[in-house]
Structures are given as C-alpha cells and as structure tokens.
Design a protein around this motif. Sequence first.
Motif, mmCIF file in Angstrom:
data_model
loop_
_atom_site.group_PDB
_atom_site.id
_atom_site.type_symbol
_atom_site.label_atom_id
_atom_site.label_comp_id
_atom_site.label_asym_id
_atom_site.label_seq_id
_atom_site.Cartn_x
_atom_site.Cartn_y
_atom_site.Cartn_z
ATOM 1 N N MET A 241 -6.618 56.184 -28.170
ATOM 2 C CA MET A 241 -8.169 56.280 -27.597
ATOM 3 C C MET A 241 -9.048 55.659 -28.760
ATOM 4 O O MET A 241 -10.149 55.085 -28.931
ATOM 5 C CB MET A 241 -8.655 57.085 -26.697
ATOM 6 N N TYR A 242 -8.655 56.743 -29.842
ATOM 7 C CA TYR A 242 -9.303 56.570 -31.003
ATOM 8 C C TYR A 242 -9.529 55.217 -31.586
ATOM 9 O O TYR A 242 -10.449 54.607 -32.071
ATOM 10 C CB TYR A 242 -9.087 57.283 -32.078
ATOM 11 N N ARG A 243 -8.086 54.548 -31.615
ATOM 12 C CA ARG A 243 -8.292 53.139 -32.136
ATOM 13 C C ARG A 243 -8.724 52.206 -31.203
ATOM 14 O O ARG A 243 -9.734 51.388 -31.712
ATOM 15 C CB ARG A 243 -6.754 52.798 -32.110
ATOM 16 N N ALA A 244 -8.672 52.215 -30.038
ATOM 17 C CA ALA A 244 -9.559 51.514 -28.851
ATOM 18 C C ALA A 244 -11.034 51.722 -29.281
ATOM 19 O O ALA A 244 -11.855 50.687 -29.469
ATOM 20 C CB ALA A 244 -9.249 52.119 -27.889
ATOM 21 N N SER A 245 -11.659 52.961 -29.654
ATOM 22 C CA SER A 245 -12.975 53.226 -29.665
ATOM 23 C C SER A 245 -13.468 52.309 -30.803
ATOM 24 O O SER A 245 -14.467 51.587 -31.045
ATOM 25 C CB SER A 245 -13.065 54.543 -29.808
ATOM 26 N N GLN A 246 -12.635 52.467 -32.012
ATOM 27 C CA GLN A 246 -13.013 51.803 -33.361
ATOM 28 C C GLN A 246 -12.984 50.194 -33.255
ATOM 29 O O GLN A 246 -13.689 49.663 -33.804
ATOM 30 C CB GLN A 246 -12.182 52.111 -34.416
ATOM 31 N N ALA A 247 -12.344 49.762 -32.059
ATOM 32 C CA ALA A 247 -12.205 48.287 -31.872
ATOM 33 C C ALA A 247 -13.357 47.848 -31.125
ATOM 34 O O ALA A 247 -13.566 46.652 -30.826
ATOM 35 C CB ALA A 247 -10.854 47.949 -31.297
ATOM 36 N N GLY A 248 -14.095 48.802 -30.558
ATOM 37 C CA GLY A 248 -15.126 48.512 -29.645
ATOM 38 C C GLY A 248 -15.043 48.854 -27.969
ATOM 39 O O GLY A 248 -15.818 48.290 -27.152
ATOM 40 N N VAL A 249 -13.998 49.166 -27.586
ATOM 41 C CA VAL A 249 -13.678 49.788 -26.476
ATOM 42 C C VAL A 249 -14.468 50.728 -25.799
ATOM 43 O O VAL A 249 -14.569 51.940 -26.654
ATOM 44 C CB VAL A 249 -12.310 49.967 -26.071
ATOM 45 N N LYS A 250 -15.312 50.558 -24.715
ATOM 46 C CA LYS A 250 -15.743 51.793 -24.220
ATOM 47 C C LYS A 250 -14.815 52.565 -23.252
ATOM 48 O O LYS A 250 -14.213 52.009 -22.559
ATOM 49 C CB LYS A 250 -17.030 51.242 -23.193
ATOM 50 N N VAL A 251 -14.870 53.992 -23.773
ATOM 51 C CA VAL A 251 -13.872 54.961 -23.002
ATOM 52 C C VAL A 251 -14.463 55.929 -22.360
ATOM 53 O O VAL A 251 -15.113 56.740 -23.141
ATOM 54 C CB VAL A 251 -12.913 55.457 -24.113
ATOM 55 N N ASP A 252 -14.369 55.993 -21.076
ATOM 56 C CA ASP A 252 -15.139 57.073 -20.540
ATOM 57 C C ASP A 252 -14.028 58.075 -19.858
ATOM 58 O O ASP A 252 -13.237 57.644 -19.142
ATOM 59 C CB ASP A 252 -15.792 56.485 -19.058
ATOM 60 N N LEU A 253 -14.251 59.285 -20.155
ATOM 61 C CA LEU A 253 -13.034 60.443 -19.647
ATOM 62 C C LEU A 253 -13.829 61.323 -18.930
ATOM 63 O O LEU A 253 -14.622 61.938 -19.361
ATOM 64 C CB LEU A 253 -12.675 61.013 -20.793
ATOM 65 N N VAL A 254 -13.365 61.381 -17.539
ATOM 66 C CA VAL A 254 -13.622 62.852 -16.931
ATOM 67 C C VAL A 254 -12.504 63.740 -16.943
ATOM 68 O O VAL A 254 -11.526 63.367 -16.372
ATOM 69 C CB VAL A 254 -13.947 62.338 -15.268
ATOM 70 N N VAL A 255 -12.690 64.935 -17.490
ATOM 71 C CA VAL A 255 -11.726 65.930 -17.811
ATOM 72 C C VAL A 255 -12.381 67.210 -17.398
ATOM 73 O O VAL A 255 -13.209 67.762 -17.904
ATOM 74 C CB VAL A 255 -11.355 65.828 -19.302
ATOM 75 N N ARG A 256 -11.499 67.804 -16.422
ATOM 76 C CA ARG A 256 -11.906 68.885 -15.809
ATOM 77 C C ARG A 256 -11.355 70.140 -16.697
ATOM 78 O O ARG A 256 -12.318 71.184 -16.673
ATOM 79 C CB ARG A 256 -11.142 69.190 -14.308
ATOM 80 N N GLY A 257 -10.399 70.236 -17.503
ATOM 81 C CA GLY A 257 -10.177 71.302 -18.041
ATOM 82 C C GLY A 257 -10.100 70.907 -19.730
ATOM 83 O O GLY A 257 -11.225 70.487 -20.257
ATOM 84 N N ILE A 258 -9.093 71.162 -20.536
ATOM 85 C CA ILE A 258 -8.883 70.979 -21.768
ATOM 86 C C ILE A 258 -8.857 69.572 -22.434
ATOM 87 O O ILE A 258 -8.367 68.878 -21.777
ATOM 88 C CB ILE A 258 -7.671 71.679 -22.354
ATOM 89 N N CYS A 259 -9.780 69.355 -23.431
ATOM 90 C CA CYS A 259 -9.835 68.214 -24.030
ATOM 91 C C CYS A 259 -9.918 68.256 -25.500
ATOM 92 O O CYS A 259 -10.678 68.779 -26.304
ATOM 93 C CB CYS A 259 -11.173 67.205 -23.640
ATOM 94 N N ALA A 260 -8.723 67.792 -26.238
ATOM 95 C CA ALA A 260 -8.650 67.970 -27.614
ATOM 96 C C ALA A 260 -9.286 66.742 -28.333
ATOM 97 O O ALA A 260 -9.360 66.869 -29.533
ATOM 98 C CB ALA A 260 -7.253 68.126 -28.135
ATOM 99 N N LEU A 261 -9.417 65.738 -27.577
ATOM 100 C CA LEU A 261 -10.150 64.684 -28.428
ATOM 101 C C LEU A 261 -11.648 64.931 -28.596
ATOM 102 O O LEU A 261 -12.097 65.505 -27.839
ATOM 103 C CB LEU A 261 -10.154 63.400 -26.996
ATOM 104 N N ARG A 262 -12.152 64.489 -29.615
ATOM 105 C CA ARG A 262 -13.736 64.470 -30.089
ATOM 106 C C ARG A 262 -14.347 63.253 -29.829
ATOM 107 O O ARG A 262 -14.407 62.396 -30.647
ATOM 108 C CB ARG A 262 -13.727 64.925 -31.589
ATOM 109 N N PRO A 263 -15.298 63.186 -28.945
ATOM 110 C CA PRO A 263 -16.292 62.091 -28.589
ATOM 111 C C PRO A 263 -17.342 61.846 -29.379
ATOM 112 O O PRO A 263 -17.552 62.767 -30.194
ATOM 113 C CB PRO A 263 -16.378 62.091 -27.193
ATOM 114 N N GLY A 264 -17.664 60.548 -29.766
ATOM 115 C CA GLY A 264 -19.025 60.364 -30.593
ATOM 116 C C GLY A 264 -18.968 60.619 -32.010
ATOM 117 O O GLY A 264 -19.903 60.802 -32.557
ATOM 118 N N VAL A 265 -17.830 60.614 -32.638
ATOM 119 C CA VAL A 265 -17.587 60.887 -33.964
ATOM 120 C C VAL A 265 -17.870 59.555 -34.580
ATOM 121 O O VAL A 265 -17.212 58.632 -34.465
ATOM 122 C CB VAL A 265 -16.495 61.636 -34.623
#
Length: 187
Positions: free
Chosen positions: A45-69
């Motif tokens: 997902m980080y690679r996709a974001s860097q390529a310009g992919v819009k990634v929307d995640l709805v996560v009810r619990g734990i999320c180790a990904l850091r968005p918006g960096v």
Amino acid sequence: MSPIGVRAGLIQRIDAQADRARAGKEAWVKIKVNSVVDEKTIDAMYRASQAGVKVDLVVRGICALRPGVPGLSENIRVRSILGRFLEHSRVYAFAGDDEPEVFIGSADLMHRNLDRRIEALITIVTPSQKEFLLENIDLAMSDQVSAWELGEDGTYVREVTDAEGNRLHDLQAAYIRRQPKRRAKRK
C-alpha cells in the motif's frame, strides 16, 4: 482468492493499481477490515500511494500503517467507525479497466489470518452488490460521517463536527434507519 494465496493475491492487485497509476489511469484501493498489521501488504500500500494510488482504509481495530506521511503514504486515509455494533465485514476493492474488482471474506490483514489460518475471499460479480459495498466504504470515508481519523503520527483523532461546528452523521444510526422495522412477536 484461494486460502493459501490471499496475501499474494491482494499484493498482486495492489501492485497492479500502482502500475495503473503510473500509466495515468484511474487507480484506487478500498479496504474495510478489522485490523491491518501485515507488513507485506502495508508495504504494498505504501508503494501504491507513492505511485499515486488513492487508498481508503476503514479499520475497526489495530492499524500499523501510517497514513499521510509525505513521500510515503500521503495518498492513504485510515478511518475507524466505532459505535453500537461490532462490525466484522471485510471488503477488498480495486479499480478495474471496466468495472472494479470487489471481494468479501473472513481475512483481516494480520499474520494469524494470512499465515496460520485457512482464509478465502470470494469475488462479488453482481453489479448492484458491488455498488452497495463500495457505497458503504465511501460513506465511511466521507467527511460528513463521524469517525476516528488516523494521523501520520499513529494517533487517532475523533471527528464529530465539521469545520462549521455542525454535528457529523452517525453511520451506524444510518444503517439502523435503513433496516425495515421488525414486528414484535405476539404471545
């Protein structure tokens, strides 16, 4: 996707979106799960974001990904909808050439799901069902819905009002209103 290849299938589809974005095509990933901690899918997902992919995640619990960096995940948003109901639906959706690919299943993006359990995702083929699932993710990601928004520092901020101070919509209350009224059983 087969039980053994859920991670590989997801990463393949995420990487395909990165290729689409680099080719100037519409590219997005929309995922609704309970937890996101699997490093390999997070890296995809980080690679996709860097390529310009819009990634929307709805996560009810734990999320180790850091968005918006900046430079890493500025195209990723993570929201959590918490309320009266404990939702367990898992939805994975990817932009497609003609129509999006949409899957539902039991797998969260966790090691125990992807490495130690037999999990399966099934393809949704009926257009109206795809539309329903995508609308639900889009609604959860809407700035008009109250949610917890995950920041780049790894902390959640609760959003209950808009910029003008108006109360945001409660998504779970909206789900309740959409359901037909049940008649009370008579004895």
